[in-house]
Design a protein around this motif. Structure first.
Motif, PDB file in Angstrom:
ATOM      1  N   GLY A 231       0.838  -1.184   0.000  1.00  0.00           N
ATOM      2  CA  GLY A 231       0.000   0.000   0.000  1.00  0.00           C
ATOM      3  C   GLY A 231       0.879   1.241   0.000  1.00  0.00           C
ATOM      4  N   ARG A 232       0.649   2.153   0.930  1.00  0.00           N
ATOM      5  CA  ARG A 232       1.465   3.364   1.034  1.00  0.00           C
ATOM      6  C   ARG A 232       2.644   3.176   1.990  1.00  0.00           C
ATOM      7  NH1 ARG A 232      -0.793   7.811   3.103  1.00  0.00           N
ATOM      8  NH2 ARG A 232      -2.244   6.596   4.357  1.00  0.00           N
ATOM      9  N   SER A 233       2.753   2.015   2.596  1.00  0.00           N
ATOM     10  CA  SER A 233       3.830   1.737   3.543  1.00  0.00           C
ATOM     11  C   SER A 233       4.974   0.997   2.859  1.00  0.00           C
ATOM     12  CB  SER A 233       3.309   0.887   4.708  1.00  0.00           C
ATOM     13  OG  SER A 233       2.287   1.553   5.414  1.00  0.00           O
ATOM     14  N   LEU A 234       6.123   0.981   3.539  1.00  0.00           N
ATOM     15  CA  LEU A 234       7.247   0.159   3.112  1.00  0.00           C
ATOM     16  C   LEU A 234       7.481  -0.919   4.159  1.00  0.00           C
ATOM     17  CD1 LEU A 234       9.973   2.592   1.687  1.00  0.00           C
ATOM     18  CD2 LEU A 234       8.553   0.969   0.439  1.00  0.00           C
ATOM     19  N   VAL A 235       7.701  -2.138   3.704  1.00  0.00           N
ATOM     20  CA  VAL A 235       7.982  -3.264   4.583  1.00  0.00           C
ATOM     21  C   VAL A 235       9.468  -3.592   4.481  1.00  0.00           C
ATOM     22  CG1 VAL A 235       7.535  -5.706   5.033  1.00  0.00           C
ATOM     23  CG2 VAL A 235       5.647  -4.174   4.395  1.00  0.00           C
TER      24      VAL A 235
ATOM     25  N   LEU B 219       9.768   1.208  16.747  1.00  0.00           N
ATOM     26  CA  LEU B 219       8.962   0.494  15.764  1.00  0.00           C
ATOM     27  C   LEU B 219       8.388  -0.780  16.359  1.00  0.00           C
ATOM     28  CD1 LEU B 219      11.417   0.927  12.757  1.00  0.00           C
ATOM     29  CD2 LEU B 219       9.213   2.084  13.037  1.00  0.00           C
ATOM     30  N   THR B 220       7.287  -1.253  15.767  1.00  0.00           N
ATOM     31  CA  THR B 220       6.638  -2.486  16.196  1.00  0.00           C
ATOM     32  C   THR B 220       7.042  -3.628  15.277  1.00  0.00           C
ATOM     33  OG1 THR B 220       4.731  -1.278  17.077  1.00  0.00           O
ATOM     34  CG2 THR B 220       4.421  -3.623  16.620  1.00  0.00           C
ATOM     35  N   VAL B 221       7.441  -4.731  15.877  1.00  0.00           N
ATOM     36  CA  VAL B 221       7.823  -5.918  15.099  1.00  0.00           C
ATOM     37  C   VAL B 221       6.558  -6.590  14.581  1.00  0.00           C
ATOM     38  CG1 VAL B 221       8.955  -8.169  15.198  1.00  0.00           C
ATOM     39  CG2 VAL B 221       9.909  -6.230  16.477  1.00  0.00           C
ATOM     40  N   ASN B 222       6.434  -6.709  13.274  1.00  0.00           N
ATOM     41  CA  ASN B 222       5.257  -7.359  12.692  1.00  0.00           C
ATOM     42  C   ASN B 222       5.345  -8.880  12.757  1.00  0.00           C
ATOM     43  OD1 ASN B 222       4.231  -4.877  12.089  1.00  0.00           O
ATOM     44  ND2 ASN B 222       3.935  -5.261   9.918  1.00  0.00           N
ATOM     45  N   ALA B 223       6.535  -9.393  12.502  1.00  0.00           N
ATOM     46  CA  ALA B 223       6.721 -10.847  12.485  1.00  0.00           C
ATOM     47  C   ALA B 223       8.192 -11.157  12.704  1.00  0.00           C
ATOM     48  CB  ALA B 223       6.241 -11.429  11.154  1.00  0.00           C
TER      49      ALA B 223
ATOM     50  N   LEU C 114       9.259  -5.266   9.660  1.00  0.00           N
ATOM     51  CA  LEU C 114       8.695  -3.991  10.101  1.00  0.00           C
ATOM     52  C   LEU C 114       7.845  -3.399   8.990  1.00  0.00           C
ATOM     53  CD1 LEU C 114      12.016  -2.407  11.427  1.00  0.00           C
ATOM     54  CD2 LEU C 114      10.264  -3.513  12.839  1.00  0.00           C
ATOM     55  N   ASN C 115       6.788  -2.684   9.377  1.00  0.00           N
ATOM     56  CA  ASN C 115       5.965  -1.945   8.428  1.00  0.00           C
ATOM     57  C   ASN C 115       6.057  -0.466   8.788  1.00  0.00           C
ATOM     58  OD1 ASN C 115       3.392  -2.284   6.395  1.00  0.00           O
ATOM     59  ND2 ASN C 115       3.151  -0.539   7.762  1.00  0.00           N
ATOM     60  N   LEU C 116       6.583   0.336   7.880  1.00  0.00           N
ATOM     61  CA  LEU C 116       6.758   1.763   8.149  1.00  0.00           C
ATOM     62  C   LEU C 116       5.733   2.571   7.357  1.00  0.00           C
ATOM     63  CD1 LEU C 116       9.440   0.546   9.201  1.00  0.00           C
ATOM     64  CD2 LEU C 116      10.527   2.695   8.541  1.00  0.00           C
TER      65      LEU C 116
END
Length: 219
Positions: free
Chosen positions: A116-120, A146-150, A158-160
């Motif tokens: 989407g509009r984020s960078l992983v 930052l929050t750890v996604n997985a 990370l999802n920024l």
């Protein structure tokens, strides 16, 4: 202490070797230095450094050999962008998480893609730090909370969001780039507490329904 909420983007103005150490002068950009005094702490891309001089919109710090060896600061050059955050005051909001500014290790960006509009970003962490990283837990990367996604063996994801990308150096992260990592303080100190209790032969009661009932929790 810091929160990992970046307050401004700075640029390295000059670097002066000092007998094995380094004197670094930083152009603070939008970071307001009017309330900064000599001896105050500023996190520079996640590393807590002491202000040794102030010159208008610039501040100087001395970077020790230890910091150069254990962080990415030694790779900076004049013109390099850095994330900046002034030390937390007791009355400030804790918008991110508690960050000490003591870099635990250096990771490497191994994947990047758009969602989407984020960078992983997928980042490889040093083996010694992996046990402190938990899915949906907090981690500080180049000073950013930052929050750890997985997590997956040696890496974490990370999802920024666009706001983070706009206000930090993360917009310019590239695959192969090295980044400063600081794990969650609570995880680190909890491990130390448990290790010291084990060394002393103290056995902890299991955290089960009976234990919670004894402590007054409704179960």
């Amino acid at each position: 202490m810091f929160t990992g909420i970046i307050q401004g983007l700075g640029k390295i103005h000059s670097l002066q070797p000092q007998g094995g150490d380094l004197r670094m002068e930083v152009e603070a950009g939008a970071l307001d230095l009017r309330d900064v005094a000599l001896g105050d702490s500023i996190a520079v891309s996640g590393a807590c450094l002491t202000v040794t001089a102030l010159h208008g919109s610039r501040f100087a710090v001395d970077v020790s050999r230890e910091s150069l060896d254990k962080t990415t600061l030694g790779a900076l050059r004049p013109g390099s962008e850095v994330n900046l955050e002034k030390a937390l005051r007791l009355a400030d909001r804790l918008g991110g998480h508690l960050v000490a500014g003591h870099v635990d290790g250096v990771g490497s960006i191994c994947e990047q893609c758009r969602a989407g509009r984020s960078l992983v970003f997928v980042i490889a962490a040093p083996e010694a730090l992996r046990r402190y990283i938990a899915a949906k837990g907090s981690i500080c990367v180049d000073g950013i909370s930052l929050t750890v996604n997985a997590i997956d063996n040696s890496t974490f994801t990370l999802n920024l969001i666009p706001h983070t990308l706009e206000h930090t150096t993360a917009a310019h992260w590239q695959v192969g780039q090295r980044v400063n990592l600081e794990v969650d303080l609570i995880a680190r100190y909890l491990e130390g507490l448990m290790a010291s209790k084990a060394a002393a032969g103290v056995r902890s009661a299991p955290m089960d329904r009976d234990f919670l009932a004894q402590k007054g929790f409704p179960v």
